[in-house]
Design a protein around this motif. Structure first.
Motif, PDB file in Angstrom:
ATOM      1  N   UNK A  33       0.827  -1.207   0.000  1.00 58.00           N
ATOM      2  CA  UNK A  33       0.000   0.000   0.000  1.00 58.00           C
ATOM      3  C   UNK A  33       0.860   1.256   0.000  1.00 58.00           C
ATOM      4  N   UNK A  34       1.910   1.266   0.819  1.00 58.63           N
ATOM      5  CA  UNK A  34       2.783   2.433   0.887  1.00 58.63           C
ATOM      6  C   UNK A  34       3.479   2.684  -0.448  1.00 58.63           C
ATOM      7  N   UNK A  35       3.999   1.628  -1.068  1.00 58.15           N
ATOM      8  CA  UNK A  35       4.675   1.789  -2.361  1.00 58.15           C
ATOM      9  C   UNK A  35       3.693   2.189  -3.453  1.00 58.15           C
ATOM     10  N   UNK A  36       2.475   1.668  -3.401  1.00 55.56           N
ATOM     11  CA  UNK A  36       1.472   2.031  -4.402  1.00 55.56           C
ATOM     12  C   UNK A  36       1.122   3.508  -4.319  1.00 55.56           C
ATOM     13  N   UNK A  37       0.991   4.031  -3.106  1.00 62.82           N
ATOM     14  CA  UNK A  37       0.686   5.456  -2.945  1.00 62.82           C
ATOM     15  C   UNK A  37       1.841   6.304  -3.453  1.00 62.82           C
ATOM     16  N   UNK A  38       3.072   5.876  -3.212  1.00 67.72           N
ATOM     17  CA  UNK A  38       4.230   6.627  -3.707  1.00 67.72           C
ATOM     18  C   UNK A  38       4.223   6.714  -5.231  1.00 67.72           C
ATOM     19  N   UNK A  39       3.824   5.625  -5.889  1.00 65.67           N
ATOM     20  CA  UNK A  39       3.803   5.619  -7.352  1.00 65.67           C
ATOM     21  C   UNK A  39       2.600   6.391  -7.875  1.00 65.67           C
ATOM     22  N   UNK A  40       1.469   6.255  -7.203  1.00 61.32           N
ATOM     23  CA  UNK A  40       0.240   6.901  -7.673  1.00 61.32           C
ATOM     24  C   UNK A  40       0.305   8.416  -7.564  1.00 61.32           C
ATOM     25  N   UNK A  41       1.136   8.954  -6.703  1.00 62.43           N
ATOM     26  CA  UNK A  41       1.159  10.407  -6.546  1.00 62.43           C
ATOM     27  C   UNK A  41       1.704  11.116  -7.780  1.00 62.43           C
ATOM     28  N   UNK A  42       2.309  10.365  -8.713  1.00 64.52           N
ATOM     29  CA  UNK A  42       2.777  10.961  -9.956  1.00 64.52           C
ATOM     30  C   UNK A  42       1.668  11.068 -10.990  1.00 64.52           C
ATOM     31  N   UNK A  43       0.604  10.240 -10.870  1.00 61.92           N
ATOM     32  CA  UNK A  43      -0.406  10.198 -11.921  1.00 61.92           C
ATOM     33  C   UNK A  43      -1.832  10.295 -11.419  1.00 61.92           C
ATOM     34  N   UNK A  44      -2.100   9.963 -10.182  1.00 61.17           N
ATOM     35  CA  UNK A  44      -3.483   9.834  -9.717  1.00 61.17           C
ATOM     36  C   UNK A  44      -4.071  11.198  -9.398  1.00 61.17           C
ATOM     37  N   UNK A  45      -5.392  11.312  -9.396  1.00 58.16           N
ATOM     38  CA  UNK A  45      -6.064  12.547  -9.033  1.00 58.16           C
ATOM     39  C   UNK A  45      -6.394  12.533  -7.547  1.00 58.16           C
ATOM     40  N   UNK A  46      -6.969  13.634  -7.088  1.00 56.39           N
ATOM     41  CA  UNK A  46      -7.227  13.788  -5.663  1.00 56.39           C
ATOM     42  C   UNK A  46      -8.261  12.776  -5.177  1.00 56.39           C
ATOM     43  N   UNK A  47      -9.301  12.551  -5.964  1.00 56.24           N
ATOM     44  CA  UNK A  47     -10.376  11.667  -5.529  1.00 56.24           C
ATOM     45  C   UNK A  47      -9.881  10.235  -5.342  1.00 56.24           C
ATOM     46  N   UNK A  48      -9.090   9.729  -6.292  1.00 58.92           N
ATOM     47  CA  UNK A  48      -8.579   8.361  -6.178  1.00 58.92           C
ATOM     48  C   UNK A  48      -7.624   8.222  -4.995  1.00 58.92           C
ATOM     49  N   UNK A  49      -6.818   9.249  -4.750  1.00 60.94           N
ATOM     50  CA  UNK A  49      -5.893   9.194  -3.617  1.00 60.94           C
ATOM     51  C   UNK A  49      -6.654   9.165  -2.296  1.00 60.94           C
ATOM     52  N   UNK A  50      -7.697   9.974  -2.167  1.00 60.09           N
ATOM     53  CA  UNK A  50      -8.459   9.994  -0.926  1.00 60.09           C
ATOM     54  C   UNK A  50      -9.178   8.663  -0.692  1.00 60.09           C
ATOM     55  N   UNK A  51      -9.660   8.027  -1.760  1.00 56.02           N
ATOM     56  CA  UNK A  51     -10.300   6.726  -1.599  1.00 56.02           C
ATOM     57  C   UNK A  51      -9.300   5.667  -1.139  1.00 56.02           C
ATOM     58  N   UNK A  52      -8.088   5.724  -1.682  1.00 53.55           N
ATOM     59  CA  UNK A  52      -7.072   4.751  -1.273  1.00 53.55           C
ATOM     60  C   UNK A  52      -6.665   4.962   0.179  1.00 53.55           C
ATOM     61  N   UNK A  53      -6.583   6.215   0.635  1.00 58.56           N
ATOM     62  CA  UNK A  53      -6.258   6.484   2.029  1.00 58.56           C
ATOM     63  C   UNK A  53      -7.378   5.998   2.952  1.00 58.56           C
ATOM     64  N   UNK A  54      -8.626   6.172   2.530  1.00 60.04           N
ATOM     65  CA  UNK A  54      -9.750   5.717   3.358  1.00 60.04           C
ATOM     66  C   UNK A  54      -9.768   4.212   3.464  1.00 60.04           C
ATOM     67  N   UNK A  55      -9.509   3.518   2.351  1.00 62.59           N
ATOM     68  CA  UNK A  55      -9.552   2.055   2.362  1.00 62.59           C
ATOM     69  C   UNK A  55      -8.331   1.453   3.048  1.00 62.59           C
ATOM     70  N   UNK A  56      -7.149   2.004   2.807  1.00 65.21           N
ATOM     71  CA  UNK A  56      -5.935   1.393   3.315  1.00 65.21           C
ATOM     72  C   UNK A  56      -5.623   1.725   4.755  1.00 65.21           C
ATOM     73  N   UNK A  57      -5.772   3.012   5.143  1.00 67.51           N
ATOM     74  CA  UNK A  57      -5.382   3.445   6.483  1.00 67.51           C
ATOM     75  C   UNK A  57      -6.572   3.830   7.354  1.00 67.51           C
ATOM     76  N   UNK A  58      -7.770   3.852   6.808  1.00 70.71           N
ATOM     77  CA  UNK A  58      -8.920   4.272   7.590  1.00 70.71           C
ATOM     78  C   UNK A  58      -8.908   5.746   7.896  1.00 70.71           C
ATOM     79  N   UNK A  59      -8.409   6.573   6.958  1.00 71.76           N
ATOM     80  CA  UNK A  59      -8.306   8.017   7.149  1.00 71.76           C
ATOM     81  C   UNK A  59      -9.158   8.707   6.088  1.00 71.76           C
ATOM     82  N   UNK A  60     -10.141   9.448   6.544  1.00 73.91           N
ATOM     83  CA  UNK A  60     -10.943  10.268   5.654  1.00 73.91           C
ATOM     84  C   UNK A  60     -10.360  11.677   5.670  1.00 73.91           C
TER      85      UNK A  60
END
Length: 678
Positions: free
Chosen positions: A241-268
């Motif tokens: 999960x940590x490595x995926x977020x590091x890679x996604x920050x180069x291409x992903x949008x805000x909405x997808x990043x927030x969904x991944x944080x909610x699912x992976x770490x339980x942070x809204x």
């Protein structure tokens, strides 16, 4: 060269000559040792005086075995290996020899990261990402040639080497060979090492025109890895999960990043002080282009680490949402335990406003992490880029307070507890903390902020120099105690076991004096070390927290010395820029005063006209010194408006000289030309 390998013929095995290999640059030895069962499983050729060929094979074999056992240099190990193949053949060597050579023919991955960072700093980038990639291919071919199958750990070693240098293309080729050629089922570590290579490659410098191509390439690689994890039902661990977020920050949008944080770490991130009401499993279809199936694993939220906090701060800062950036930093570093218990409603009980709190969240501490130096440096840098000088100054003051607290606690622990029980500090102000504020003030010509920053540096340097003196004295006293203990033990070698002079057990931590790190050349630390802090070994979620580092006195002294030198150089640069900007402001306002225009007086809070004599007193202009050409001595002129050593005064003198005929010969030509242009 592709990694789809087949069993070649004996003649096709690559065997570089020993002369060419011995001419290669010598590398440091690996820390891996020879397999314990190598001596039992290896049929050692016996020496024979009647057969020179047998004697040569015997000697070459024992040279290779001795080099593997003692940990010879990688070039020497490879030279002995190729020489033995030339006289003995690969089919007569057991599998353990090939596997040991694979791990000893290249430096360790940790050392490889440092050498790669040095080459990047020196702008000496090699033509191939990994200099020993050909050796790995040769060993794998030789293993297949003896009808043996390389183990998954052999491929993991190659993936670890490729991840150390960011060779993402080679890592994906090895992964394809594992899945399509060998038929071995990859594990969580396999995917973690591949993602680690991709994440490390994104942090390395690249030409600007090649940046879109690299982003697209890494995007497709990660999509393939995530799809295979779904099909093979490999658990999605905290490291993945940590490595995926590091890679996604180069291409992903805000909405997808927030969904991944909610699912992976339980942070809204919209409400970081509360647990998410309806956590769902994201498919990441929009970001990755994979099938719409839930991601495997992560039945419970993963522990939120400091590395994850730094990644979150960096991504939110890149998005430019300062409000959400500050909110996430404040809540994720200082969580409110059981905050819902302190909330109350002033409405009637019959009214239903909002959603009721989930009773399962009571008593559970929200996700949080301890900030370190990188966290504050990233936060201040993004705030300065967004132009929020007030917030940047606030968090710099907070960093100074945390630096004082950390240093005081460290001194107390070192003085009152054994050194083996003292933890290494996690925060210290360095040049990277001060540089963003200086850059913002210089870009906006904010002299007040620059002057405020210059007033804080002396106290920072004073505290760091005091800390350096304290720990230097502590180390000297510790060395003197060790010397006295050794002298007392030498004088009483037959002392009782319970006496004060007994020898320290071998299992106890040693405080013996090592070569001082201050005498060594500082090694440039790669700025991507956080990529390798994740634990790709563990396949069972949630992953355990990172191990706590103990205090190393020599390393701490070296860091203090480096920070002091860098901040002192930064202070000199700040003084020069501050003096230049201040002089320019004085000259610009002085031209208004000489032209009879009004200026703003900060102490009075209004604009008004100021006389030349008053302006000279307010800004503190010094009287101009006249140098006698014959005696070379200076005499101060009378303190009059015409004696000011300023740029506008030079223009005034030039104007008078231009009207005075012969007097114009004493005026510099560039002032006269400037006046004519105006």
């Amino acid at each position: 060269m592709p990694y789809a390998l087949v069993a070649p013929a004996f003649q096709s095995v690559a065997r570089p000559s020993s002369q060419r290999i011995l001419a290669a640059a010598t590398r440091l030895s690996s820390t891996l040792t020879l397999s314990p069962d190598l001596s039992d499983a290896t049929q050692t050729p016996e020496a024979s005086t009647s057969a020179p060929q047998d004697f040569l094979r015997y000697r070459k074999f024992h040279e290779l075995k001795d080099s593997l056992t003692r940990g010879g240099s990688p070039s020497r190990v490879w030279s002995y290996y190729t020489d033995l193949l030339n006289v003995m053949g690969y089919d007569q060597l057991p599998l353990q020899v090939h596997q040991s050579v694979l791990r000893k023919c290249t430096p360790p991955s940790a050392q490889l990261r440092v050498s790669a960072a040095r080459r990047i700093v020196a702008e000496n980038v090699p033509s191939i990402p990994h200099i020993h990639e050909g050796r790995f291919q040769t060993v794998i071919r030789n293993i297949r040639a003896i009808d043996q199958q390389p183990a998954l750990e052999d491929y993991h070693f190659i993936l670890e080497q490729f991840a150390a240098v960011g060779h993402h293309v080679g890592a994906m080729q090895v992964y394809k060979e594992i899945t399509k050629t060998t038929g071995i089922t990859p594990r969580t570590k396999t995917f973690g090492l591949c993602l680690q290579a991709i994440a490390h490659r994104l942090t390395l410098p690249i030409e600007q025109e090649l940046l879109p191509q690299r982003t697209t390439q890494t995007h497709l690689m990660m999509s393939e890895l995530i799809s295979d994890m779904q099909s093979l039902q490999v658990p999605f661990t905290s490291a993945i999960l940590d490595l995926t977020i590091r890679i996604l920050k180069e291409t992903v949008d805000v909405d997808a990043f927030e969904k991944l944080m909610t699912w992976g770490y339980g942070i809204d991130l919209s409400n970081p002080d509360r647990l998410p009401l309806h956590p769902t499993q994201p498919t990441l279809k929009a970001a990755l282009g994979i099938a719409e199936t839930p991601l495997p694993g992560l039945s419970v939220p993963q522990p939120f680490s400091t590395a994850a906090l730094n990644t979150t701060i960096d991504i939110l800062g890149r998005f430019g949402n300062v409000s959400k950036l500050v909110q996430a930093f404040e809540v994720l570093t200082q969580p409110l335990p059981r905050a819902n218990e302190h909330l109350f409603s002033s409405f009637d009980d019959d009214d239903d406003f909002g959603v009721a709190d989930n009773p399962k969240t009571h008593g559970r501490l929200p996700p949080h992490a301890i900030p370190n130096t990188t966290t504050y440096n990233m936060l201040i840098r993004h705030l300065c880029r967004a132009g929020h000088a007030t917030l940047a100054r606030h968090y710099l003051l907070q960093a100074m307070k945390l630096d004082r607290t950390t240093d005081s606690i460290l001194r107390y622990n070192v003085y009152n507890y054994p050194l083996r029980r003292v933890f290494a500090p996690h925060f210290a102000i360095n040049r990277g903390t001060l540089l963003p504020v200086f850059g913002h003030s210089n870009r906006d010509k904010d002299v007040a902020l620059m002057r405020w920053l210059s007033s804080k540096i002396p106290s920072i340097l004073k505290r760091k120099k005091g800390s350096l003196q304290f720990f230097t004295t502590f180390k000297e006293n510790m060395e003197k105690k060790a010397e006295r203990r050794a002298a007392l033990f030498a004088a009483h070698p037959n002392a009782a076991p319970n006496s004060a002079f007994r020898r320290r057990p071998a299992s106890a931590p040693s405080n013996e004096r090592l070569p001082s790190l201050l005498e060594r050349k500082p090694v440039p630390k790669p700025n991507t070390s956080s990529v390798f802090e994740v634990d790709v070994e563990n396949s069972a979620p949630p992953s355990p927290p990172a191990p706590i580092k103990r205090l190393d006195i020599d390393l701490h002294l070296r860091v203090l010395q480096r920070d002091i030198e860098e901040i002192e150089a930064f202070q000199e640069r700040l003084r020069a820029v501050l003096g230049r900007n201040t002089q320019r402001v004085k000259e610009r306002l002085g031209r208004r005063v000489w032209a009879g225009k009004d200026v703003y007086m900060a102490d009075e809070g209004q604009r008004r006209k100021v006389t030349r004599q008053e302006w000279q007193r307010v800004v503190g202009f010094k009287p101009k010194t006249v140098v006698d050409a014959r005696s070379k001595t200076g005499t101060a002129r009378v303190d009059t408006p015409s004696s000011l050593s300023t740029y506008f005064h030079s223009n005034q003198v030039a104007a008078k000289a231009g009207q005075g005929g012969a007097a114009s010969q004493t005026v510099p030509k560039h002032f006269t030309s400037t006046l004519k242009r105006r």
